[in-house]
Design an enzyme around this catalytic site. Structure first.
Site, PDB file in Angstrom:
ATOM      1  N   GLU A 122       0.827  -1.232   0.043  1.00  0.00           N
ATOM      2  CA  GLU A 122       0.153   0.150   0.029  1.00  0.00           C
ATOM      3  C   GLU A 122       0.916   1.312  -0.153  1.00  0.00           C
ATOM      4  OE1 GLU A 122      -2.763   0.521   3.406  1.00  0.00           O
ATOM      5  OE2 GLU A 122      -3.693   2.074   2.343  1.00  0.00           O
ATOM      6  N   GLY A 262       3.565   2.618  10.669  1.00  0.00           N
ATOM      7  CA  GLY A 262       3.109   1.803  11.851  1.00  0.00           C
ATOM      8  C   GLY A 262       3.140   0.307  11.623  1.00  0.00           C
ATOM      9  N   GLU A 299      -5.068  -2.634  12.790  1.00  0.00           N
ATOM     10  CA  GLU A 299      -4.813  -3.541  11.503  1.00  0.00           C
ATOM     11  C   GLU A 299      -5.898  -4.692  11.539  1.00  0.00           C
ATOM     12  OE1 GLU A 299      -3.024  -2.117   9.540  1.00  0.00           O
ATOM     13  OE2 GLU A 299      -2.158  -0.628  10.956  1.00  0.00           O
TER      14      GLU A 299
HETATM   15  N1  ARG Z   1      -2.977   0.937   5.777  1.00  0.00           N
HETATM   16  C1  ARG Z   1      -2.103   1.053   6.799  1.00  0.00           C
HETATM   17  C2  ARG Z   1      -2.841   1.625   8.049  1.00  0.00           C
HETATM   18  O1  ARG Z   1      -3.145   2.536   8.291  1.00  0.00           O
HETATM   19  C3  ARG Z   1      -1.072   2.491   6.519  1.00  0.00           C
HETATM   20  C4  ARG Z   1      -0.079   1.957   5.231  1.00  0.00           C
HETATM   21  C5  ARG Z   1       0.112   3.216   4.703  1.00  0.00           C
HETATM   22  N2  ARG Z   1       1.466   2.891   3.905  1.00  0.00           N
HETATM   23  C6  ARG Z   1       2.116   3.803   3.236  1.00  0.00           C
HETATM   24  N3  ARG Z   1       2.984   3.469   2.439  1.00  0.00           N
HETATM   25  N4  ARG Z   1       1.550   4.807   2.571  1.00  0.00           N
HETATM   26  O2  ARG Z   1      -2.878   0.724   8.818  1.00  0.00           O
HETATM   27 ZN    ZN Z   2      -5.110   1.833   8.738  1.00  0.00          ZN
END
Ligand code: ARG
Ligand code: ZN
Length: 877
Positions: A122, A262, A299
């Site tokens: 992501e 995180g 998560e």
């Molecule tokens: N989806 C993740 C969370 O909030 C955050 C990951 C974001 N990573 C990034 N490379 N922008 O739990």
């Molecule tokens: Zn998240």
């Protein structure tokens, strides 16, 4: 290149299945991707298939196992275009790419950390693994085969359920995984290496046995026990509160020490920054424990809000993030003290999101354009997004909110959807019209409510005049009136709450006033005496409030409100008033006056045994220098703010000496360390008292003795912070710093604290200290946690050091950004946002800041990440 929401359209080709085979090697990993597509109905037969890529080396390309002639495809750095594909029949594309995980310093895609192969996809990392339709609305079922050397990678993990594996007879082995749930590429994960494991299990309400595994470096297993406990509590809570059960036979978490953010909610295989997994009393603070609990939950909760239902496009990021933060906030509130949790949330929102919303990086919770999506993982999307979800719950009430959530899960399971789809579920479940409310997603800027009250004794009525204004933000000069749910209580002289006979001028449900017009006059009838209004109970709306309220009225709220959050809010507002005044006095060389009412209010709460210790600790923790700067708003002089705050702190310390001394004894804990909220609260109150006592004296003795008697990291790091910040050059401090470093030399997460404590020593000379620390053998410029702990902490959390009047702090940061950027653009861009409030500084500093930003902007070969941030920070609107 700017991406616009309005340009969204579905892909021309539908992806049905994905088969991936990885042959892992540090420098030459081979990835074979077999992708089955068909042309979407109605799409022109001549339309090519365009796949995303990023820094890939392609070594093979087949259509249904036949080589594709060179004339039929173009391969560029960021895209692979294939022409001449079947008109209706499904077909298989096989792409082979070569990767070098070991030299992947961006930590996006497949990389290596401490010899472990790991992925972060992501938002757009999957395209760094293979050419692919790398966007969240492309959902497919994945099979993953992993081949690696057995000796160095005995463990081979991916999403879903384990299919099987075998020895390959040549020193290598393989494992196969199958994830039955269709998912977008950003949820893909692979981990391979040699790790230890902590195992447990959970049985869902409907009887599914889920194997739980947390993988950590060998020897660190005992430090994963708390994370495992938090995971089981999260799974149970999501069943009880949101009726959501887990949907695979295994749930895995892997802790790694090099991670940009995180943690990451990859389906069935969460990858975590080890900072948010590892804890034991000796090395983790109460804050660390609370963060672990919250992030493990966050998560895990993504499995439904994010994975089962995902985003149509990245503009909808808050659909999963705002909602999931709201869910983890509610979880922590249920696990701990709701009021104290709310205070901590609001402090965080105001110190991180409010400045973002008031500066050059302001953007709507649901943005409409971006250059680099990584720069939109912001506190606006996350925290304000959560507040907007909370307001929906406030507007609808508990039952209708649950009904709307159930409808959302039911209606959109397996889909990639939008904020409009989300809102429609609550409208349909409740029959309410949320169109004005949804402006919260679209208008940036923190609304300002100006309020004034008038009591008419003869008519026994109380009139509130309320006016809302949403400030202009980049790209949005004119704003519409918002629907703001404002919880208000009217307190009578004796502290009881007035029960109005009637309310006119606004819709009211319970204690919620629904503000929908720019100006509203609300009349409360049947009020027996002049009331004191307590606004925004529970922080029902993320707004700024302007009201003239005397310290006496605030003290009444602080003593009698039934809403504990509102009590804290009243004392905090009283403190802010005084601290802003103190800053002005310091700047003008006037004597600094501390209000007796403030001292009285703080000490009354501190000594009130009817209140929980964690709450009293929150009251005693004065607004930060950044909070005061925000209150003042413009022409800020960080040195004056600091001296003013110091003087107020000393005045409170002097008046409260007896209470603080008493608390030091009363709040002492005996027996083994326990990380629960009540024990943490006692430690917090004791440390708050200790801090006033240390600031009230000019000898380090009390802090030294606290340092030596500490038997847990909360107390130890607190004592070290007091020593370093209050007596930076004392022999005792140098001694303590050295002892601490020696004792924890092999624990990276604790050494991060050692750096951060020194980076936050107030005053101009800390810059030299920070520069010297960069040559410390423990400083590692390629580990994100380490860079954040020294450079990030200095820039974000040291107002007087970073904002040195000569501008050297900014120039230092500019050089650091340019140094980090080529290795890790995401990290560089994130740290650079520490300068987001530069325009509210006094002009000499503002000028220096602007020059430093221009230096960054003018550098050659900037990443899109950094250039997007710096360009927005320099633009005038
Ligand atoms: N989806 C993740 C969370 O909030 C955050 C990951 C974001 N990573 C990034 N490379 N922008 O739990
Ligand atoms: Zn998240």
């Amino acid at each position: 290149q700017i991406i616009h929401l309005e340009d969204y359209r579905p892909t021309d080709f539908v992806l049905e299945r994905v088969d991936l085979t990885f042959e892992l090697d540090p420098r030459e990993t081979k990835v074979e991707a077999r992708l089955i597509f068909h042309r979407r109905e109605g799409v022109d037969a001549s339309a090519p298939l365009v796949l995303d890529g990023d820094e890939l080396t392609m070594t093979g390309l087949l259509l249904d196992q036949e080589e594709i002639p060179a004339a039929l495809y173009d391969v560029a750095d960021d895209a692979l275009t294939i022409r001449g594909l079947p008109e209706t029949a499904p077909f298989e594309i096989t792409v082979t790419t070569l990767l070098s995980p070991e030299t992947n310093t961006k930590l996006m895609g497949l990389y290596r950390t401490n010899k472990v192969y790991c992925t972060q996809c992501e938002a757009e990392g999957f395209r760094r693994i293979t050419y692919f339709p790398d966007r969240p609305d492309v959902l497919a079922v994945y099979t993953v085969n992993i081949i690696a050397e057995k000796a160095t990678a005995p463990l081979l993990l991916s999403n879903g359920n384990y299919l099987g594996g075998a020895d390959m007879g040549d020193g290598r082995h393989f494992a196969a995984w199958f994830d039955p749930h269709p998912k977008p590429s950003y949820l893909f994960a692979l981990v391979a290496g040699d790790l230890g494991v902590v195992e447990d299990k959970f049985t869902t309400t409907s009887g599914r046995e889920v194997a739980l595994k947390i993988y950590v470096e060998h020897g660190k297993e005992p430090r994963a026990a708390y994370a495992m406990d938090a995971l089981k509590r999260s799974m149970k809570w999501d069943e009880e509160v949101f009726s959501r059960e887990y949907d695979l036979d295994i749930f895995m978490i892997v802790a790694v020490s090099d991670f940009n953010m995180g943690a990451m909610e990859n389906k069935g295989l969460n990858v975590f920054n080890d900072k948010y997994v590892l804890a034991d009393p000796e090395t983790a603070t109460d804050t660390d424990y609370a963060n672990i609990e919250a992030i493990i939950a966050h998560e895990y909760f993504h499995n439904w809000t994010g994975n089962r239902i995902t985003c149509r496009d990245w503009f909808q990021l808050c659909l999963k993030e705002g909602l999931t933060v709201y869910r983890d906030h509610e979880f922590s509130a249920d696990m701990r003290s709701r009021a104290v949790k709310r205070i901590a949330e609001v402090r965080h929102l105001k110190s991180e999101q409010f400045p973002e919303d008031a500066g050059p990086l302001a953007h709507p919770v649901r943005p409409t354009q971006y250059r680099e999506i990584n720069n939109f993982y912001t506190t606006t999307v996350y925290e304000k997004g959560s507040e907007v979800t909370r307001m929906i719950a406030t507007l609808l009430g508990r039952d209708l909110f649950k009904k709307g959530m159930d409808l959302y899960f039911d209606r959109h399971d397996g889909q990639a959807v939008t904020i409009e789809d989300f809102i429609a579920c609550f409208e349909d479940a409740s029959g309410r019209d949320l169109s004005q409310f949804s402006l919260w997603y679209h208008q940036a800027g923190t609304p300002l409510i100006t309020a004034s009250g008038f009591y008419d004794a003869k008519k026994q009525s109380y009139t509130l005049s309320l006016e809302q204004a949403v400030p202009a933000t980049p790209g949005q000069s004119a704003k519409k009136s918002m629907h703001i749910p404002l919880r208000v209580g009217l307190l009578l002289e004796d502290g009881s709450e007035a029960k109005p006979a009637a309310v006119s001028g606004a819709d009211v449900t319970g204690d919620v006033l629904h503000l929908t017009e720019r100006k509203q006059t609300v009349v409360f009838a049947g009020i027996p005496s002049r009331p004191v209004p307590s606004f925004n109970r529970g922080f029902s709306a993320p707004i700024n409030l302007h009201i003239e309220q005397s310290a006496k009225d605030r003290a009444l709220i602080a003593r009698h409100e039934v809403d504990l959050f509102a009590r804290w809010q009243a004392l905090n507002a009283m403190a802010l008033d005084n601290l802003a005044k103190a800053a002005a006095q310091a700047r003008n060389g006037q004597p600094i006056v501390c209000d007796e009412a403030l001292i009285g209010g703080l000490l009354a709460a501190a000594g009130d045994e009817g209140l929980e210790p964690a709450f009293r600790a929150q009251v005693l923790s004065l607004p930060s220098e950044a909070d005061i700067a925000r209150e003042i708003g413009r022409d800020n002089d960080p040195d004056a703010i600091q001296s003013g705050r110091q003087a107020i702190l000393s005045a409170v310390a002097a008046s409260g000496k007896d209470i603080f001394t008493r608390l030091l004894g009363e709040m002492a804990l005996s027996g083994p360390f326990r990380p629960d909220a009540a024990s943490a609260g006692q430690r917090a109150l004791r440390n708050a008292a200790l801090s006033y006592l240390v600031y009230g004296e000019d000898q380090p003795a009390k802090a030294v003795s606290a340092f030596h008697s500490a038997n847990n990291m909360t107390d130890l790091s607190q004592a070290l912070t007091l020593l370093a910040h209050r007596f930076p050059d004392a022999a005792e401090t140098l001694d303590a710093l050295a002892t601490f470093k020696k004792r924890f030399a092999d624990n990276a997460l604790v050494i991060d604290k050692w750096f951060a404590i020194q980076a936050t020593i107030p005053g101009a000379s800390t810059l030299e200290r920070v520069k010297a620390l960069m040559s410390d053998p423990h400083f590692n410029p390629s580990n994100p946690n380490r860079v954040r702990s020294l450079v990030g902490t200095f820039a974000f959390s040291n107002p007087t050091g970073f904002n040195r009047a000569d501008g050297e702090g900014y120039r230092f940061l500019a050089r650091q950004i340019l140094d980090i950027d080529p290795r890790n653009p995401q990290l560089a861009a994130r740290i650079l946002t520490s300068m987001r409030s530069w325009r509210s500084l006094e002009q000499v500093r503002a000028k220096h800041a602007q020059e430093a930003l221009k230096e960054v902007a003018g550098a050659a070969n900037l990443s899109v990440d950094v250039s997007d941030i710096v360009d927005r920070m320099l633009s005038d609107g």
